[in-house]
Design a protein around this motif. Sequence first.
Motif, PDB file in Angstrom:
ATOM      1  N   GLN A 270     -22.932  26.877  15.509  1.00 22.87           N
ATOM      2  CA  GLN A 270     -22.536  26.669  16.901  1.00 22.87           C
ATOM      3  C   GLN A 270     -21.243  27.447  17.197  1.00 22.87           C
ATOM      4  O   GLN A 270     -20.316  27.453  16.394  1.00 22.87           O
ATOM      5  CB  GLN A 270     -22.304  25.175  17.144  1.00 22.87           C
ATOM      6  CG  GLN A 270     -21.921  24.845  18.572  1.00 22.87           C
ATOM      7  CD  GLN A 270     -21.555  23.364  18.708  1.00 22.87           C
ATOM      8  OE1 GLN A 270     -21.627  22.612  17.751  1.00 22.87           O
ATOM      9  NE2 GLN A 270     -21.176  22.965  19.919  1.00 22.87           N
ATOM     10  N   SER A 271     -21.196  28.100  18.350  1.00 22.96           N
ATOM     11  CA  SER A 271     -19.997  28.831  18.735  1.00 22.96           C
ATOM     12  C   SER A 271     -19.098  27.931  19.578  1.00 22.96           C
ATOM     13  O   SER A 271     -19.585  27.218  20.469  1.00 22.96           O
ATOM     14  CB  SER A 271     -20.394  30.081  19.534  1.00 22.96           C
ATOM     15  OG  SER A 271     -19.260  30.767  19.947  1.00 22.96           O
ATOM     16  N   PHE A 272     -17.819  27.945  19.264  1.00 20.11           N
ATOM     17  CA  PHE A 272     -16.884  27.109  20.022  1.00 20.11           C
ATOM     18  C   PHE A 272     -15.518  27.787  20.013  1.00 20.11           C
ATOM     19  O   PHE A 272     -15.288  28.751  19.272  1.00 20.11           O
ATOM     20  CB  PHE A 272     -16.807  25.700  19.436  1.00 20.11           C
ATOM     21  CG  PHE A 272     -16.402  25.670  17.987  1.00 20.11           C
ATOM     22  CD1 PHE A 272     -15.071  25.564  17.622  1.00 20.11           C
ATOM     23  CD2 PHE A 272     -17.370  25.758  16.979  1.00 20.11           C
ATOM     24  CE1 PHE A 272     -14.714  25.550  16.285  1.00 20.11           C
ATOM     25  CE2 PHE A 272     -17.005  25.737  15.646  1.00 20.11           C
ATOM     26  CZ  PHE A 272     -15.673  25.634  15.294  1.00 20.11           C
ATOM     27  N   SER A 273     -14.646  27.265  20.839  1.00 20.67           N
ATOM     28  CA  SER A 273     -13.282  27.794  20.881  1.00 20.67           C
ATOM     29  C   SER A 273     -12.333  26.773  20.262  1.00 20.67           C
ATOM     30  O   SER A 273     -12.651  25.580  20.172  1.00 20.67           O
ATOM     31  CB  SER A 273     -12.878  28.118  22.316  1.00 20.67           C
ATOM     32  OG  SER A 273     -12.924  26.952  23.112  1.00 20.67           O
ATOM     33  N   THR A 274     -11.169  27.257  19.834  1.00 19.16           N
ATOM     34  CA  THR A 274     -10.168  26.399  19.188  1.00 19.16           C
ATOM     35  C   THR A 274      -8.812  26.631  19.845  1.00 19.16           C
ATOM     36  O   THR A 274      -8.435  27.780  20.130  1.00 19.16           O
ATOM     37  CB  THR A 274     -10.072  26.727  17.679  1.00 19.16           C
ATOM     38  OG1 THR A 274     -11.352  26.512  17.091  1.00 19.16           O
ATOM     39  CG2 THR A 274      -9.030  25.856  16.995  1.00 19.16           C
ATOM     40  N   ASP A 275      -8.121  25.531  20.092  1.00 17.50           N
ATOM     41  CA  ASP A 275      -6.761  25.649  20.624  1.00 17.50           C
ATOM     42  C   ASP A 275      -5.798  26.038  19.499  1.00 17.50           C
ATOM     43  O   ASP A 275      -5.819  25.423  18.420  1.00 17.50           O
ATOM     44  CB  ASP A 275      -6.301  24.324  21.229  1.00 17.50           C
ATOM     45  CG  ASP A 275      -7.023  24.026  22.539  1.00 17.50           C
ATOM     46  OD1 ASP A 275      -7.757  24.909  23.024  1.00 17.50           O
ATOM     47  OD2 ASP A 275      -6.859  22.906  23.053  1.00 17.50           O
ATOM     48  N   PHE A 276      -4.956  27.028  19.790  1.00 18.59           N
ATOM     49  CA  PHE A 276      -3.943  27.461  18.826  1.00 18.59           C
ATOM     50  C   PHE A 276      -2.581  27.281  19.487  1.00 18.59           C
ATOM     51  O   PHE A 276      -2.265  27.934  20.485  1.00 18.59           O
ATOM     52  CB  PHE A 276      -4.167  28.925  18.435  1.00 18.59           C
ATOM     53  CG  PHE A 276      -3.213  29.427  17.384  1.00 18.59           C
ATOM     54  CD1 PHE A 276      -3.288  28.972  16.075  1.00 18.59           C
ATOM     55  CD2 PHE A 276      -2.236  30.356  17.704  1.00 18.59           C
ATOM     56  CE1 PHE A 276      -2.404  29.430  15.111  1.00 18.59           C
ATOM     57  CE2 PHE A 276      -1.358  30.827  16.734  1.00 18.59           C
ATOM     58  CZ  PHE A 276      -1.441  30.359  15.433  1.00 18.59           C
TER      59      PHE A 276
END
Lengths: 95, 363
Positions: free
Chosen positions: A2-8
Amino acid sequence: MQSFSTDFEIPAPLRQYCDGKAKLVIDSTSNPQSILDRIAAEYPKLYRSICDESGKLRKHLNLFVNEDLISGSQLGEIELRPGDVVGVFQAVSGG
Amino acid sequence: MSERVVLCIGTKKGLFVAESGRARGRFNLRGPFGSGVAVYSALIDNRFSPVIYASSCSPFFGMNVLRSTDLGNRFKETRSAPAFPGDDGRVMGNIWSIETGKNKKELWCGVEPASLFHSDDNGNSWELVAGISHHDHARKWQPGNGGLCLHTIVRDGDRMHLGISTGGHYVSEDAGQTFKAANKGVGAGFVPNPYPEFGQCVHKIAMHEKAPGRLYMQNHGGWDDRPGIGVLRSDDHGQNWYSIAAGLPSDFGFPIVVHPDDPDVVYVVPLEGTTRTCPGGKPAVYRSQNGGKSWKKLNKGMPKKDSYFTVLRDAMDIDRMKSPALYFGTTTGQLWIGRDGGEQWDCLFDSLPPINCVKAAVV
């Protein structure tokens, strides 16, 4: 996968290198190293402030995934999940 | 606008800039710039319109070079700082020296671990100088207490002198392409061979542009068994060195400064070799007016007792006014001015952070 984004999350002294943002949303992340690779491409001065010339995390910085401290050797091994937050913090110091 | 004297004061907590009229009575202080981050090197390049550079070396976030084109009212980071190639294996520890090159936009930069970088665009990009950074000796140099640093760059046309601690004195005759160790007569007290080919703990090298063949060196002295190796002179572009330490209370010290108008006039700050503080708690600058044959103590206005500060290698400079003033900063955060060539001393600022470097210029 699954493709997702991550907070940095960016520490205050380094926000000058990413247009003043306190947080970057990094797409298509798989592990912390993939976030650093993306930052190296998009924000080179930010990257250079987090990693030295050899690509290692700077000695007096700590990288966390959520509340877990991650060592340099784990950067490519930790599998990120949706909702994870990755952050860099200055190590505590005196003087 | 009339002449002004500008001082750059690099401290443990950032860069300060002090400015005064030509009388050098009151200095106005501004800063700190690069606040909270140690500054070990500064440069006031006033060959053209004045530009100030300073290193800003964070133990957390790495290196930056600061640049100001308005006499230190505002600073901006250059686009990049010196950095080793990724496959080099070395990691930048500190920036110890920034010096001008031949051309307007050209800069040289000495760093830790001991290497040299070059920029031809005002410090926006940097290239490793292989001739010294990859020298056959480079991997044999050892760090001293201050780290393995290339701290001194002295240019004389296409000739370039480098001071490395602990590497010794290296000289290039081809504008920095190649370098040779030149340490004949430069002693070392911390290895079995008192006069090794290289590996000395050079502290500072100074030259006068009117007499470029003559060099002065503050070397690491203070050795009871090898006296006199701390303060040296060369008359042949650094090929041979001899002691000029006779008459000093100690041959240990860090800075060495030459008078801007007279190559025979040279200044040192003797420190006690074991503690690296003022001998007997009595600070003094020593001046020779005959190229090191004899020395005179200059301490009028300084404390006469109970003073145990250290003056680091880049923390003394002299301005280029008709009657030059000396300036030195201490590790206890005091900035002193020695008017009339050091005859009369006053403390300009007494509560700065520990001072690493002081640069003076008339603009």
